[in-house]
Design an enzyme around this catalytic site. Structure first.
Site, PDB file in Angstrom:
ATOM      1  CD1 TRP A 143      -2.702   1.552   0.455  1.00 15.66           C
ATOM      2  CD2 TRP A 143      -2.094   1.844   2.589  1.00 15.66           C
ATOM      3  NE1 TRP A 143      -3.460   2.567   0.975  1.00 15.66           N
ATOM      4  CE2 TRP A 143      -3.101   2.764   2.276  1.00 15.66           C
ATOM      5  CE3 TRP A 143      -1.550   1.837   3.873  1.00 15.66           C
ATOM      6  CZ2 TRP A 143      -3.583   3.686   3.206  1.00 15.66           C
ATOM      7  CZ3 TRP A 143      -2.030   2.736   4.808  1.00 15.66           C
ATOM      8  CH2 TRP A 143      -3.031   3.656   4.478  1.00 15.66           C
ATOM      9  CG  ASP A 224      -2.049  -2.614   7.422  1.00 16.77           C
ATOM     10  OD1 ASP A 224      -3.173  -2.550   7.962  1.00 16.77           O
ATOM     11  OD2 ASP A 224      -1.712  -1.876   6.479  1.00 16.77           O
ATOM     12  CB  ALA A 226      -6.675  -2.708   6.054  1.00 19.63           C
ATOM     13  CE  LYS A 259      -9.864   0.351   3.359  1.00 12.97           C
ATOM     14  NZ  LYS A 259      -9.378   1.018   2.209  1.00 12.97           N
TER      15      LYS A 259
HETATM   16  C1  PLP Z   1      -3.301  -2.213   3.485  1.00 12.50           C
HETATM   17  C2  PLP Z   1      -4.000  -1.040   4.087  1.00 12.50           C
HETATM   18  N1  PLP Z   1      -3.710  -0.677   5.338  1.00 12.50           N
HETATM   19  C3  PLP Z   1      -4.318   0.365   5.928  1.00 12.50           C
HETATM   20  C4  PLP Z   1      -5.252   1.115   5.267  1.00 12.50           C
HETATM   21  C5  PLP Z   1      -5.844   2.297   5.979  1.00 12.50           C
HETATM   22  O1  PLP Z   1      -7.162   2.227   6.227  1.00 12.50           O
HETATM   23  P1  PLP Z   1      -7.931   3.456   6.883  1.00 12.50           P
HETATM   24  O2  PLP Z   1      -8.769   4.055   5.800  1.00 12.50           O
HETATM   25  O3  PLP Z   1      -8.718   2.855   7.986  1.00 12.50           O
HETATM   26  O4  PLP Z   1      -6.926   4.427   7.405  1.00 12.50           O
HETATM   27  C6  PLP Z   1      -5.592   0.782   3.951  1.00 12.50           C
HETATM   28  C7  PLP Z   1      -6.564   1.589   3.223  1.00 12.50           C
HETATM   29  O5  PLP Z   1      -6.678   1.584   2.034  1.00 12.50           O
HETATM   30  C8  PLP Z   1      -4.950  -0.323   3.347  1.00 12.50           C
HETATM   31  O6  PLP Z   1      -5.232  -0.696   2.107  1.00 12.50           O
END
Ligand code: PLP
Length: 403
Positions: A143, A224, A226, A259
């Protein structure tokens, strides 16, 4: 990885900001504007990473609406909660994420954060405090915000190989080769499930090897998570996280509800840290709280309150799980259909989560946008949820000449 913040030649004394270099706009956000201004009727948006229903909308979930109604009726105060945010939210969510037994561990401490991004940043700040000279290792690709989040916190970042474009799978040998050289005390950032941007998955056996490596070499996993529930199921998608937490004395987990509860703009997340002892976990907690105080004082309440109400209300909890299963089924049905639509897309059927990375050169990505109105990230990442079963043929027809 990041643009220079300070221009090499300050422009003069009269403008205090003259030393700043202009920063590029977020490429994906730029894509939103291009898509919006595209007048073609058959245009397809596979750019921004939000779930979409069959009609292209990103709806507010039923369970979320119902929880908001309850909150509206029953909330009696908006007074401050404190830097840990909503403690009941974090406790209830811990059961979903870590499972009943680990959620009860007094070696694990968790707080609400401003989305998954806030959890990553808070974890990065903690690392800066405890391991100021350590390096965080991130996957190639990952990301795009991972690097900047750690760098902005003053934590060094390096990359390990992860994805083999030719086979569209994890290049586990290359990954291990790179991680073998990571110094003791360094941190490995791992996507708990649904890798963004590749969708590539690690097997249980491979996760075990990673856990062993962390144990033998004294590496700290920073997970992470998500997209829990958007891959194979709530428990399935948390299995790797639970496996690492069970195997190791210490671990960090950044979590996003944005999400799987469709709460994106409400910014709902959590950070959990596992320490070797309850006493150490208590000290970690005090540090997390003082860091949160300096970052955002307190996280915004509304989104986390919605998640709390959903999780503590049996009907809403059951309905949220149904809705999440529907979202997951939709993504996986699209994966199956894409895999069947072209031999070169067969790999998409084996991957999980909202994203896949197509083996496209940057000029092919631009050509598909200009000539066919098909929008995707510059690296060929597509948001699978942006498709529908009826749009897949047009998408594959536009894509095929570039494969
Ligand atoms: C791999 C990953 N980590 C963290 C996040 C962050 O999510 P948030 O919108 O809750 O900050 C995302 C959002 O796209 C993501 O794809």
């Amino acid at each position: 990885m990041m643009n220079a913040i300070v221009a090499t030649q300050p422009q003069g004394d009269e403008d205090i900001f003259a030393a700043l270099a202009a920063q590029p706009a977020d490429a994906l956000l730029g894509l939103i504007a291009l898509y919006r201004n595209d007048q073609r009727s058959g245009k397809i948006d596979l750019g921004v990473g939000v779930f979409r229903a069959d009609d292209g909308s990103t709806p507010v979930m039923r369970s979320v609406k119902a929880a908001e109604k309850l909150l509206l009726q029953e909330q009696t105060s908006k007074s401050y909660l404190g830097p840990e945010g909503d403690a009941i939210y974090a406790d209830l969510l811990a059961e979903i994420v870590l499972g009943g037994e680990q959620a009860q561990s007094d070696r694990i401490t968790g707080v609400q954060t401003t989305g998954g991004t806030g959890a990553l940043r808070l974890g990065a700040e903690l690392l800066k405090r405890v391991r100021p000279n350590a390096t965080v290792w991130i996957s190639t690709p990952t990301w795009p915000n991972h690097g900047p989040i750690f760098i902005e916190a003053g934590v060094a970042v390096r990359s390990y190989r992860f994805y083999d474009v030719a086979s569209a799978t994890v290049d586990f040998e290359a990954m291990m080769e790179d991680l073998e050289h990571v110094a003791a005390g360094d941190i490995i950032l791992l996507h708990g499930c649904c890798h963004n941007p590749t969708g590539a998955t690690l097997s249980t056996q491979q996760w075990r090897i990673i856990a062993n490596l962390c144990e033998e070499r004294g590496l700290l996993p920073f997970i992470d998570l998500a997209y829990q529930g958007l891959g194979d199921g709530l428990d399935e998608d948390a299995a790797a996280t639970r496996q690492l937490f069970a195997a190791l004395p210490s671990a960090i987990l950044a979590y996003s509800c944005d999400k799987n509860f469709g709460l994106y703009r409400e910014r709902v997340g959590a950070l959990w840290v596992q320490a070797p002892s309850p006493a150490s976990a208590a000290i970690v907690r005090s540090n997390i709280l003082s860091l949160a105080r300096g970052l955002w004082s307190m996280p915004p309440d509304h989104g986390a309150a919605i998640v709390r109400v959903i999780l503590e209300t049996p009907d809403l909890r059951a309905d949220w799980m149904i809705e999440l299963a529907e979202m997951r089924s939709r993504i996986n049905a699209l994966r199956t259909a894409l895999a069947a639509a072209h031999p070169d897309l067969a790999f998409i059927g084996d991957q999980r989560g909202m994203f896949a990375m197509l083996p496209l050169a940057p000029d092919a990505v631009v050509a598909m946008r200009r000539e066919k109105g098909i929008y995707m990230a510059g690296n060929g990442r597509i948001n699978i949820a942006g498709l529908t079963l009826p749009t897949i043929p047009a998408f594959v027809a536009g894509l095929a000449p570039h494969l």
